[in-house]
Design a protein around this motif. Sequence first.
Motif, short mmCIF file in Angstrom:
data_model
loop_
_atom_site.label_atom_id
_atom_site.label_comp_id
_atom_site.label_asym_id
_atom_site.label_seq_id
_atom_site.Cartn_x
_atom_site.Cartn_y
_atom_site.Cartn_z
N SER A 146 49.51 47.49 37.41
CA SER A 146 48.03 47.42 37.23
C SER A 146 47.60 46.57 36.04
CB SER A 146 47.17 48.45 37.39
OG SER A 146 47.57 49.39 38.62
N LEU A 147 48.26 46.80 34.99
CA LEU A 147 47.93 46.16 33.74
C LEU A 147 48.52 44.71 33.67
CD1 LEU A 147 49.21 48.84 31.03
CD2 LEU A 147 46.67 48.18 31.68
N LEU A 148 49.84 44.60 34.39
CA LEU A 148 50.18 42.93 34.65
C LEU A 148 49.12 42.33 35.64
CD1 LEU A 148 53.78 43.87 35.14
CD2 LEU A 148 52.85 42.75 32.99
N TYR A 149 48.66 43.14 36.67
CA TYR A 149 47.63 42.47 37.46
C TYR A 149 46.38 42.10 36.92
CZ TYR A 149 44.42 43.11 41.40
OH TYR A 149 43.16 43.05 42.21
N GLY A 150 46.05 42.92 35.72
CA GLY A 150 44.82 42.32 34.76
C GLY A 150 45.23 40.98 34.36
N VAL A 151 46.50 40.97 33.73
CA VAL A 151 46.88 39.90 32.86
C VAL A 151 46.82 38.45 33.76
CG1 VAL A 151 48.54 38.67 31.56
CG2 VAL A 151 47.85 41.11 31.14
N ALA A 152 47.15 38.69 35.08
CA ALA A 152 47.34 37.39 36.00
C ALA A 152 46.06 37.08 36.55
CB ALA A 152 48.04 38.17 37.38
N LEU A 153 44.94 38.26 36.64
CA LEU A 153 43.54 37.77 37.04
C LEU A 153 43.11 36.81 35.95
CD1 LEU A 153 42.35 41.11 38.31
CD2 LEU A 153 42.77 39.04 39.77
N PHE A 154 43.21 37.40 34.62
CA PHE A 154 42.64 36.60 33.26
C PHE A 154 43.19 35.21 33.38
CE2 PHE A 154 42.53 35.49 29.03
CZ PHE A 154 41.29 35.55 28.75
N SER A 155 44.54 35.21 33.39
CA SER A 155 45.15 33.62 33.38
C SER A 155 44.80 33.03 34.53
CB SER A 155 46.51 34.04 33.16
OG SER A 155 47.16 34.66 34.33
N GLY A 156 44.73 33.49 35.65
CA GLY A 156 44.12 32.65 37.07
C GLY A 156 42.77 32.08 36.77
N PHE A 199 39.68 47.00 40.72
CA PHE A 199 40.87 47.48 41.24
C PHE A 199 41.90 47.57 40.01
CE2 PHE A 199 39.80 46.05 45.44
CZ PHE A 199 39.46 47.45 46.12
N ALA A 200 42.15 46.68 39.15
CA ALA A 200 43.02 46.50 37.92
C ALA A 200 42.66 47.65 37.25
CB ALA A 200 43.02 45.02 37.46
N VAL A 201 41.50 47.58 36.68
CA VAL A 201 41.21 48.75 35.52
C VAL A 201 41.16 50.17 36.06
CG1 VAL A 201 39.10 49.46 34.36
CG2 VAL A 201 39.55 47.12 34.32
N THR A 202 40.51 50.40 37.24
CA THR A 202 40.75 51.65 37.81
C THR A 202 42.17 52.21 38.09
OG1 THR A 202 40.13 50.99 39.98
CG2 THR A 202 38.36 51.51 38.58
N GLY A 203 42.93 51.33 38.61
CA GLY A 203 44.15 51.47 39.07
C GLY A 203 45.01 51.99 37.91
N LEU A 334 34.95 54.16 42.75
CA LEU A 334 35.10 52.68 42.79
C LEU A 334 36.50 52.41 43.38
CD1 LEU A 334 33.41 51.57 39.39
CD2 LEU A 334 32.65 51.06 41.62
N HIS A 335 37.38 53.04 43.10
CA HIS A 335 38.87 52.37 43.55
C HIS A 335 38.79 52.66 45.16
CE1 HIS A 335 43.05 51.18 42.46
NE2 HIS A 335 43.51 52.06 43.38
N PHE A 336 38.55 53.52 45.66
CA PHE A 336 38.52 54.02 46.91
C PHE A 336 37.37 53.78 47.88
CE2 PHE A 336 41.97 56.50 44.71
CZ PHE A 336 43.05 56.01 45.88
#
Length: 527
Positions: A146-156, A199-203, A334-336
């Motif tokens: 989930s943390l990596l997911y946040g990095v991917a979102l920001f960089s995208g 989703f990234a933050v709550t996950g 929020l997540h579900f």
Amino acid sequence: MKIRSATLRTFTTVHTWVGLVAGFALFVAFYAGAITVFHHELQLWQSPHAAERAPETLADAQRLLDETLRRHPKAREHVGMLFPGGESPHSIIYWQDEQAQWRFATLQDLAGSAKPAQAGLSELVNALHFSLGIPVAGTYLMGIVSLLYGVALFSGLVIHLPRLVQDLFALRPGRNLKRFWQDAHNVVGVLSLPMHLMFAVTGAMLCLLFVTLLALDPLVHRGQLMPALPAAMDTAPVIAPAGEAGRPGTLAMWHARSVEVASQQGQAAFEPAYLKLANATDRNAVVEVTGESPGALGPLGAVALDANTGELLGTQLPGSRDANHATLASAYALHFGEYGNAWVRALYFLMGLGGAFLFYSGNLLWVESRRKRRQVQQGRAQVNMARATVGVCIGLCVAVSAAFVAAQGLEWLAQRRVLDVDAGLAWVCFGAWGLCALWAALRPPVHAARDLLWLAALVTALVPVAHGLATDWWWWTSAAAGQWGLFSIDAGALALAFGFAALARATSRRAHAGEPNSVWSAVRGTT
């Protein structure tokens, strides 16, 4: 907006490799997460005749509680129970036995069992979403993902900022496959960015909660985390048993009293969902009633009562919670999608499928962007990535649908012989997934993709057929009877089957009519 080319290259590299590393796990989490939005409906769908049984009353639930406390003395220390109502029309009670193993009982099974009845399918899907089906370590792994997911979102987002407006709705189908997948990836990613950030933050928060607590323990609790944990997580105070018999109240009293307290605090629509009872039959018995308040962002709230007298001991209700309870309740909701009605959950289902598509298309884009256009033989990395994407992603879709079909067959058999349905579901799901991955590893990527997509369409189309044959609840009879939970699962499976079939046809067309020098071409025998 002007961004230096060197900065864009750096963020593109970060986005690509973080996406590849986390993409497979995120595909599993999103596809399973889309389905687990209907967690409670899945339990009703799996149960052969639950839809035909009359809803239980508080009197039925009281009988279940009384019988459990009488038959199982260990349950008197601490027991949990679902009220019959919106989440489930039938009560279930649970506690830990002398070996610290969880036991579950219903009015149909007062002796209790090691697993809740007809919950295997929903728990399997939830385990795939929350931990990839890996016990214990999988939860922490998904927190890191989930943390990596946040990095991917920001960089995208940084990558697409310079051309955000003009490329937002650009979807250009045609022979340029890379451009099409790039457009589709960008449109889905940008339009759903706020939800994906959430989703990234709550996950990360839900998966790494206890890791964070342990890390902050020396600073916040001075090494006293475990004694402080009940007050941080629960509403009811921890009170030792007095060793003297009390005059316990009833479920009806606890239900009415919690509704009264919630109404006094501005939550007039509070509906009790489940309770936790400690020190049952003792003078110091305490009950914590948790319920939902429609219209609140974090609808779950709790009222703690003296189980004997109904005296108020504490509350954590929307609008009057401490920061910890408010944050956890909001993150979960929020997540579900627990804060909204059926339309909100339907939106979450679509967002889950969109998220799965985002990571699937990201892998395809990586393969296509590295295609060698002047030679038939493609690089080993591209071929292996294509095979892994097909085996893991499409294989998961086949495996989950196979588990749905197996759930109906295994429940039918379980009524006629002793059978561990939950174990059977796990074997079918992970066995089918492994076979699909093996098929993808042995076949050229384009043939494996076509085969597995048609297989996914077939197996998913069998989901409502298996349900109808096993229970006589076909999608049209469910709709006619107002059983919209059953109908939504069967109709959703048919819609997914059509989607898989459309993708299989598109893959076949690409294999024979697309550019030949590609892992997705069958024209010149690409391997």
